[in-house]
Design a protein around this motif. Structure first.
Motif, short mmCIF file in Angstrom:
data_model
loop_
_atom_site.label_atom_id
_atom_site.label_comp_id
_atom_site.label_asym_id
_atom_site.label_seq_id
_atom_site.Cartn_x
_atom_site.Cartn_y
_atom_site.Cartn_z
N CYS A 76 0.83 -1.21 0.00
CA CYS A 76 0.00 0.00 0.00
C CYS A 76 0.86 1.26 0.00
CB CYS A 76 -0.92 -0.02 1.21
SG CYS A 76 -2.08 -1.40 1.25
N PHE A 131 1.88 2.51 -3.42
CA PHE A 131 0.91 3.36 -4.11
C PHE A 131 1.05 4.81 -3.65
CE2 PHE A 131 -1.09 -0.76 -4.75
CZ PHE A 131 -1.52 -0.67 -6.06
N GLU A 191 2.03 6.79 -6.85
CA GLU A 191 0.78 7.07 -7.56
C GLU A 191 0.06 8.34 -7.11
OE1 GLU A 191 -0.23 5.54 -10.11
OE2 GLU A 191 0.86 3.63 -10.12
N ARG A 192 0.52 8.97 -6.06
CA ARG A 192 -0.10 10.20 -5.54
C ARG A 192 -1.61 10.02 -5.33
NH1 ARG A 192 2.31 13.49 -2.87
NH2 ARG A 192 0.92 15.16 -3.52
N PRO A 193 -2.01 9.02 -4.54
CA PRO A 193 -3.44 8.75 -4.34
C PRO A 193 -4.06 9.72 -3.33
CG PRO A 193 -2.17 7.31 -2.95
CD PRO A 193 -1.17 8.11 -3.75
N ASP A 194 -5.38 9.78 -3.37
CA ASP A 194 -6.12 10.44 -2.29
C ASP A 194 -6.45 9.44 -1.19
OD1 ASP A 194 -6.14 12.98 -3.48
OD2 ASP A 194 -7.88 12.45 -4.69
N VAL A 254 -6.00 4.96 -0.27
CA VAL A 254 -5.61 3.59 -0.60
C VAL A 254 -6.30 2.66 0.38
CG1 VAL A 254 -3.74 1.93 -0.87
CG2 VAL A 254 -3.35 4.34 -1.45
N PRO A 263 -6.76 3.57 -10.53
CA PRO A 263 -7.47 4.56 -9.72
C PRO A 263 -8.87 4.86 -10.26
CG PRO A 263 -5.86 5.64 -11.14
CD PRO A 263 -5.64 4.16 -11.29
N SER A 276 -12.51 12.61 -2.75
CA SER A 276 -11.29 11.98 -3.28
C SER A 276 -11.42 11.72 -4.78
CB SER A 276 -11.02 10.66 -2.55
OG SER A 276 -10.86 10.89 -1.15
N ARG A 326 -8.62 10.21 -6.61
CA ARG A 326 -7.80 9.04 -6.98
C ARG A 326 -7.82 8.04 -5.83
NH1 ARG A 326 -4.26 8.95 -11.01
NH2 ARG A 326 -2.60 7.92 -9.83
N VAL A 327 -8.63 7.00 -6.01
CA VAL A 327 -8.82 5.98 -4.98
C VAL A 327 -8.34 4.64 -5.52
CG1 VAL A 327 -10.52 4.74 -3.58
CG2 VAL A 327 -10.80 7.20 -4.00
N PHE A 328 -7.50 3.96 -4.74
CA PHE A 328 -6.99 2.64 -5.09
C PHE A 328 -7.54 1.63 -4.08
CE2 PHE A 328 -4.05 5.57 -6.98
CZ PHE A 328 -3.62 4.97 -8.14
#
Length: 306
Positions: A94, A97, A101-104, A106, A125, A175, A177-179
């Motif tokens: 995790c 990511f 990946e610069r997520p909002d 994870v 994402p 959010s 960008r959600v992974f």
């Protein structure tokens, strides 16, 4: 990390799981919020140099987390209950990511096993709105890493149980960008003394009342939301309403309580449940709860596990 009268051995295990991650001292910030324990654990922890310790009067988990958010300076946040811990290999997956990946947000899964031999997924994402529209979310606030900037003015509601059920959907809608990973990264310890396993009637009644209030507040947000968010929230409200009725049945085993709850939901325009094909379980439950014979079948067939 949050604690309230937890054994130091559990806190040590939780803290060590964080320190074992491939994060340098500059990359991590560990904040321990003590929610008014009868005895402060700080002097008994095996490692405490790399730790910010905050002791507050007993005000509950929501206030403890809100205080932690106020103190936190990091770009990303992870909530951890002090009696649980992070599982190294899945959690590192995790963290990758977060790094690349610069997520909002994870998401990951909980586990009650020390075995972590899952083949980790590599999801693409999606927006939080899309995620909520297509899936039943896992609302536990310890079940994801999130970017602090996404929060805005969002906080946990104090003094209630099921605060995660209100917090997480709103965080998701903010959010982009959600992974959603399959990594079993969080070890969840089921303890007999915890709120979720408490069989005291007053505790059960408060939990049921609190989840109803969460449903009502989320329903109010539906009318204030743009179309895409409205569809996502409507699914979440329907799912929570189903869960609420399910808990009424399981926790009270009372047809009278169930009928009274349905009357209340009907006045709030939360019943009948929407005719949507969300999941097979939802579709079946909706059909059963909509008829008198179906309610009787549910009350007889569902029993609480003590």
């Amino acid at each position: 990390m949050t604690t309230y009268n937890l054994p130091v051995t559990l806190l040590d295990e939780c803290l060590n799981s964080i320190l074992s991650l491939s994060l340098s001292e500059e990359e991590r910030e560990i904040i321990l919020i003590d929610d008014g324990s009868e005895r402060s654990p700080i002097d008994f922890l095996s490692k405490r140099d790399d730790l910010i310790y905050i002791r507050q009067a007993n005000q509950g988990l929501s206030v403890a987390r809100n205080n932690g958010l106020q103190w936190a300076k990091g770009e990303y946040i992870q909530f951890v209950d002090g009696d649980d811990y992070l599982v190294t290999a899945p959690y590192e997956h995790c963290l990758d990511f977060v790094r690349y990946e610069r997520p909002d947000m994870v998401f990951f899964h909980m586990t009650s096993s020390n075995c972590a031999d899952t083949a980790f997924s590599a999801p693409q994402p999606v927006s939080g709105c899309e995620y909520m529209t297509e899936k039943n979310i896992r609302a536990a606030a310890w079940g994801y890493i999130f970017r602090k900037d996404v929060l805005g003015d969002l906080k946990f509601t104090s003094g209630i149980y099921h605060e995660d059920e209100e917090f997480t959907p709103q965080l998701l809608l903010r959010s982009k960008r959600v992974f959603d990973t399959n990594a079993p990264a969080y070890y969840y310890r089921q303890r007999k003394g915890s709120i979720t396993h408490n069989t005291d009637k007053k505790i059960i009644d408060k939990r049921l009342e609190d989840i109803l209030q969460v449903i009502v507040r989320l329903k109010c947000l539906v009318s204030q939301s743009p179309v895409e968010s409205k569809i996502a929230l409507e699914r979440r409200v329907a799912q929570l309403t189903m869960d609420y009725l399910y808990q009424i049945i399981v926790q009270t085993q009372s047809r009278q309580r169930l009928d009274a709850a349905i009357d209340i939901l009907q006045k709030m325009e939360l019943y009948p449940l929407p005719d949507r094909q969300y999941t097979r379980k939802y579709t079946l439950f909706r059909k059963l709860i909509s008829s008198h014979w179906g309610r009787q079948l549910l009350v007889r067939g569902l029993k609480v596990k003590r």
